[in-house]
Every structure is written in structure tokens, then in C-alpha cells.
Design a protein around this motif. Structure first.
Motif, PDB file in Angstrom:
ATOM      1  N   ASN A 141       4.841   5.253   7.599  1.00  0.00           N
ATOM      2  CA  ASN A 141       5.738   4.767   6.548  1.00  0.00           C
ATOM      3  C   ASN A 141       5.734   5.656   5.313  1.00  0.00           C
ATOM      4  O   ASN A 141       6.764   5.843   4.669  1.00  0.00           O
ATOM      5  CB  ASN A 141       5.369   3.337   6.140  1.00  0.00           C
ATOM      6  CG  ASN A 141       5.708   2.299   7.203  1.00  0.00           C
ATOM      7  OD1 ASN A 141       5.155   1.218   7.202  1.00  0.00           O
ATOM      8  ND2 ASN A 141       6.621   2.609   8.116  1.00  0.00           N
TER       9      ASN A 141
ATOM     10  N   ASP B  84      -2.708   7.125   2.055  1.00  0.00           N
ATOM     11  CA  ASP B  84      -2.149   5.809   2.377  1.00  0.00           C
ATOM     12  C   ASP B  84      -2.838   5.288   3.633  1.00  0.00           C
ATOM     13  O   ASP B  84      -2.742   5.919   4.685  1.00  0.00           O
ATOM     14  CB  ASP B  84      -0.631   5.909   2.609  1.00  0.00           C
ATOM     15  CG  ASP B  84      -0.015   4.555   2.943  1.00  0.00           C
ATOM     16  OD1 ASP B  84       0.997   4.521   3.686  1.00  0.00           O
ATOM     17  OD2 ASP B  84      -0.549   3.525   2.479  1.00  0.00           O
TER      18      ASP B  84
ATOM     19  N   ASP C 280      -1.592   6.355   8.352  1.00  0.00           N
ATOM     20  CA  ASP C 280      -1.178   5.166   9.087  1.00  0.00           C
ATOM     21  C   ASP C 280      -0.278   5.591  10.245  1.00  0.00           C
ATOM     22  O   ASP C 280       0.737   6.245  10.024  1.00  0.00           O
ATOM     23  CB  ASP C 280      -0.434   4.208   8.140  1.00  0.00           C
ATOM     24  CG  ASP C 280      -0.093   2.893   8.809  1.00  0.00           C
ATOM     25  OD1 ASP C 280       0.245   1.935   8.083  1.00  0.00           O
ATOM     26  OD2 ASP C 280      -0.149   2.800  10.050  1.00  0.00           O
TER      27      ASP C 280
ATOM     28  N   LYS D 168       0.831  -1.205   0.000  1.00  0.00           N
ATOM     29  CA  LYS D 168       0.000   0.000   0.000  1.00  0.00           C
ATOM     30  C   LYS D 168       0.864   1.253   0.000  1.00  0.00           C
ATOM     31  O   LYS D 168       0.739   2.127  -0.845  1.00  0.00           O
ATOM     32  CB  LYS D 168      -0.905   0.036   1.237  1.00  0.00           C
ATOM     33  CG  LYS D 168      -1.977  -0.995   1.276  1.00  0.00           C
ATOM     34  CD  LYS D 168      -2.844  -0.882   2.519  1.00  0.00           C
ATOM     35  CE  LYS D 168      -2.135  -1.304   3.792  1.00  0.00           C
ATOM     36  NZ  LYS D 168      -1.840  -2.748   3.848  1.00  0.00           N
ATOM     37  N   THR D 169       1.779   1.346   0.970  1.00  0.00           N
ATOM     38  CA  THR D 169       2.604   2.537   1.100  1.00  0.00           C
ATOM     39  C   THR D 169       3.494   2.720  -0.123  1.00  0.00           C
ATOM     40  O   THR D 169       3.606   3.821  -0.653  1.00  0.00           O
ATOM     41  CB  THR D 169       3.456   2.452   2.381  1.00  0.00           C
ATOM     42  OG1 THR D 169       2.586   2.332   3.490  1.00  0.00           O
ATOM     43  CG2 THR D 169       4.328   3.672   2.546  1.00  0.00           C
TER      44      THR D 169
HETATM   45 MG    MG Z   1       1.802   0.835   4.683  1.00  0.00          MG
END
Ligand code: MG
Ligand code: ATP
Ligand code: ATP
Ligand code: MG
Lengths: 262, 262
Positions: free
Chosen positions: B45, B131, B41, B16-17
Motif C-alpha cells: 500500500n 511502513d 507490507d 499506518k500507511t
Molecule cells: Mg498499511
């Protein structure tokens, strides 16, 4: 009372579930111990990893935590000798909001295990292994409060290493306020590739930070490990002699050695 | 108003990141668009991935959501042209409990973006990329409610595939009650290895389930991608011509083509 071990790391995809199911299965099969695996992740990957179909996850850990079932009713057999499980399903992700106004919510799992003492004794469990979700929210806090000790899978990557200091801060906070005997059993390097420069750096950092707590065994990246869940088996049963199975067997032996020499 | 894109999957460690920062950087550099990346998040990250040191993450998304700062005060420049970020830090993980009794909490991010209309217009953003953390809890729900469309990274593995149906159910629920125009922009296969049998099976399943929604481009497993975060750069800048960068560039082009042909 059995030893309660949480497998924990808020970083996602580092091998928590894979480690929890192979540790639980290794203790059950290789060491003839009765083991209970608790799936505390709404994704239910640990339940899948030991072959429990999503349609068979009634009387789950969620029902147990909200008092709908007893401990005994929630325990299910798996196809693995001496290994039982309490499953998880997506309902579990609603628990944090439902308990928001409960000042004692962090103790819910610990009190539940304490209150079910007789049922647990009857099963003669030596270990309870808890697979945690990728976060530091209520489910993970409950697990930290209920546990004797922690196994921390660490993927040999930069993002994963960066998250460790946050995890350690949370563990220290829990030790001071909620569970003074909590300690880290060990740090397990996962998806480890000796040839990769980054892995070497992460290992060095981890040993600097955690010293002896870092297990000598580590788990290589091995495609057989990622195939095993589609057969509902831990890799140590799915393909006994592949690199992943041999590494997890070695880890289980090291885990036991550290347990007996405490 | 800019297009708001969430990068989402409750399964941990699926990319995802990595996808959010490379999509945001690709839109900013290759297409000369002003882009805002929101790190939602608590691990932070995405903030790390674009080079914002943990000590520079004051006035974070948490402060903005609780009304401590304005939108403009929360926006930070990155070393990447045309790319700005609102960072995240560990405080964010306390939000769900703090807002438990707020019946409108799911709309918090959507209303915040709406209320900050003038500040956002001034920045002339074409895209806001969010994110998301690995869960279906409040932070992710807020992002689903605030978004126009979703990019879903899918790791070509069994556990990740199994989680998709849960994600789709949640998206459908949000569409009915909270955000009727929400749709899935596309499914991006990540850590994809054509030679691996399991990857082929996951691709087939995903195309059966999602048809055209599965992007033609996919991202191979590439060690340079996992090295990039330690330099605070998306891989498309860290090593322009490696397999990972070329794949993300191709993905960004496909993303743009689908945007313009809508
Ligand atoms: Mg992530
Ligand atoms: N050593 C390994 N080699 C190859 N694949 C692995 C290895 N360990 C785990 N995997 C695979 O990588 C993925 C992530 O592992 P796993 O699901 O166990 O991590 P997790 O930390 O439990 O994830 P989550 O944060 O979502 O709970 C899974 O698809 C798993 O099969
Ligand atoms: N295609 C790829 N090849 C190799 N490594 C990758 C690839 N994509 C991501 N990674 C690495 O794998 C790890 C997981 O990726 P990432 O952190 O982007 O996933 P995530 O879904 O955001 O995780 P989380 O669920 O914790 O938020 C990171 O260390 C990242 O650098
Ligand atoms: Mg897991």
C-alpha cells in the motif's frame, strides 16, 4: 458435519471481526442454529466482541492446535444463546514459526476438525465461523484449507479494492492444491456511504469483477457498530434498531437465502 | 546514519500507511530532507500511495532481504521531491517461512542497513521511514530491531485501544533482548472525531497510559485522505488545504519539533 465459513481479507480494518460476530450471532439468535465461532486472530477481537474477558482465554485455539486440549475443552459458552466460541490470545502469533518445519501445517485446522468429529456432532453445530487475521500467512491459509466457503468483507476504499486481486490469487492457489471445493460465498461491502463517490466506484468495480457474488445488502458506516465491542456485544444485540444492526440483520437473511438456494 | 522510524500497530486499518507516506512526504517537501520510505507490507500500500505501479515493484525489499539485489539497486525515485522508496510486493509474505531456521532472522533488516552504510551515506538520507504490516510477526519484529524510534497510529476505537497493551509488551521485549535504545516517538490519534463520545474516551485512556507521548495533533476522519491513494499521492499533495492535509502538516511540524528538542 457443520458448514465451515471463513471471514477473510488480508487488508486490515475492513470489518472482518465485526462481520464474523454479527453473522455468527445472527445465525444463532434469528435462526435458532447452534453456531461455533473460532477466533483465529492473535489480537483476540472476536473473543472481545462476544464478551469473553482476556483473562478467560485459556484453553484457546492455540492450545487446541498444538494438541494441549481437546476440542470439547476449548469450547466456551457466550452470553448469546446458541453461540459458543473457541477464543484466541497473543500466544497464537508464535504458531507460524513453531510449525515452520511441519510439511502438513496447512492441514492442521482441517485435520483437527475432522479428528474431533464426534465432539462436534455432540454439540450439533450447523455452522463454524472463523474470524481470520489481516494477513495471508499460515493462520489464514489453514483457515482456507479447512473451510467450505468464504465471506469477504470489502471496505469501500482504494487500498482495500487493490488487495482483492491478491486475495483471489491465493484462493485459486488453495483450490488447486489444497481444497478443491472451496468457493466464495459472497463479498460484503462494509463502511459503505452511498453519498461518497469513491464508494460508488468501488461497488461498481466489485460487481464487475465478482458479479452476483457481491451481496445486495451492504453495511453503512455507523458509530453504534464501533461502540458495541466495549460492551462485549455484537451490534445486532447492542442496539437492535440502529442502521448497523438493521444492515447486519439484512445481510444474515441474505446469507441464509443463498445457503438454502444452493 | 539516518534516523530510522517504524510506523507500527498490529491492529489493521488504523492509518499506518497513510501516516508513513504523509510523514515521509512532509519531511521531504516541507523540510528539504532526503527521505527513504521502506514498504515492509506484502500488500504494497505504501508503494501504491506514492504512485509506484504494481508492475514497477521488481527489485523490492524482498529481493534485498534475500540478497538478490544491492541497496542502491532497490531504491526507486518517486514523483515527490527528495522522497525515494524501496517497494514491496506479495512475495514478501513468504519470507517468514523461508527464514524459519535462521536464528539471526530478527537482525536481517538491521544488518542489511548496517552493511549498506556507504550506499546509504551517498544518498544523504536524513530519515528512513518503515511502513509495517498489521501483525507482530517477523517483518514487524525485524523493523523494531532495526529502528531508532516508533510512531504508533491509534484509531480512536475500542478494538484498537485494546491492542495497545500487546504492542507495548512486544516493544518492551525487543528493548530488553534485541534493541535496547528503542523508544516510542509518539502516539498519533487517527480518524478522530471530537464530537464522538468513544473518541474522547480513547484519547483520555491513551493520555493516561502514554502521557506526553501522545501527540497534540490528531488526524480527523476526512474523505479526501481515502481518495488520495487512487491518485498515487499523499493527501498533503493531493489536496493541500483539506482538513486531512492540514492535520498531517501539523503532525509533521510537531514531529520535527520533538526531534530537535531531544
Ligand atoms: Mg498499511
Ligand atoms: N460499518 C461500520 N461502521 C463503523 N465502524 C465500524 C464498522 N465496521 C467495523 N467498524 C469498526 O471499525 C474497526 C475495524 O473493524 P474490525 O475490527 O471488525 O475490522 P477487521 O477487518 O476485523 O480488522 P483487523 O484487520 O484488525 O482484524 C473496529 O473498531 C470496528 O468497531
Ligand atoms: N483520517 C482518515 N480519514 C479517512 N480515511 C482514512 C484516514 N486515514 C486512513 N484512511 C483510509 O482508511 C483506510 C485504512 O488506512 P491505512 O491503509 O493507512 O491503514 P493501515 O493501518 O496501514 O492498514 P493495514 O493494517 O491494512 O496496513 C485506507 O483506505 C485509508 O485511505
Ligand atoms: Mg479482526
Amino acid at each position: 458435519m457443520p458448514r465451515i465459513i471463513s471471514v477473510i481479507n488480508q487488508k486490515g480494518g475492513v470489518g472482518k471481526t465485526t462481520t464474523a460476530i454479527n453473522l455468527a450471532a445472527g445465525l444463532a439468535i434469528k435462526n435458532w442454529l447452534n453456531v461455533l465461532l473460532i477466533d483465529l486472530d492473535p489480537q483476540g477481537n472476536a473473543s472481545t466482541g462476544v464478551g469473553i474477558d482476556p483473562s478467560q482465554r485459556d484453553k484457546s485455539i492455540y492450545d487446541l492446535l498444538i494438541g494441549k486440549n481437546s476440542f470439547s475443552e476449548s469450547i466456551k459458552k457466550t452470553k448469546i444463546n446458541n453461540l459458543k466460541i473457541i477464543t484466541a490470545n497473543p500466544e497464537l502469533s508464535g504458531l507460524e514459526t513453531e510449525l515452520a518445519n511441519d510439511s502438513q501445517k496447512a492441514f492442521l485446522l482441517k485435520n483437527l476438525i475432522g479428528d474431533s468429529f464426534q465432539e462436534i456432532e455432540k454439540e450439533n453445530f450447523s455452522y463454524i465461523i472463523i474470524d481470520c487475521p489481516p494477513s495471508l500467512s499460515l493462520l489464514t491459509i489453514m483457515s482456507l484449507v479447512a473451510s467450505n466457503t468464504l465471506v469477504v468483507p470489502l471496505q469501500a476504499e482504494f487500498f482495500a479494492l487493490e488487495g482483492l486481486s491478491q486475495l483471489v490469487k491465493t484462493i485459486e492457489r488453495i483450490k488447486i492444491n489444497l481444497n478443491k471445493d472451496l468457493d466464495i460465498h459472497g463479498i460484503l461491502l462494509t463502511m459503505f456511504d452511498k453519498r461518497n463517490k469513491l464508494c460508488g466506484e468501488v461497488e461498481k468495480e466489485a460487481r464487475n469483477f465478482f458479479g452476483q457474488k457481491v451481496y445486495n445488502s451492504n453495511i453503512p458506516r455507523n458509530v453504534r457498530i464501533s461502540e458495541a465491542p466495549s460492551f462485549g456485544l455484537p451490534v445486532i444485540l447492542y442496539d437492535k434498531y440502529c442502521a448497523g444492526a438493521l444492515a447486519y440483520n439484512e445481510f444474515v437473511e441474505e446469507f441464509i437465502t443463498r445457503e438454502t438456494s444452493k
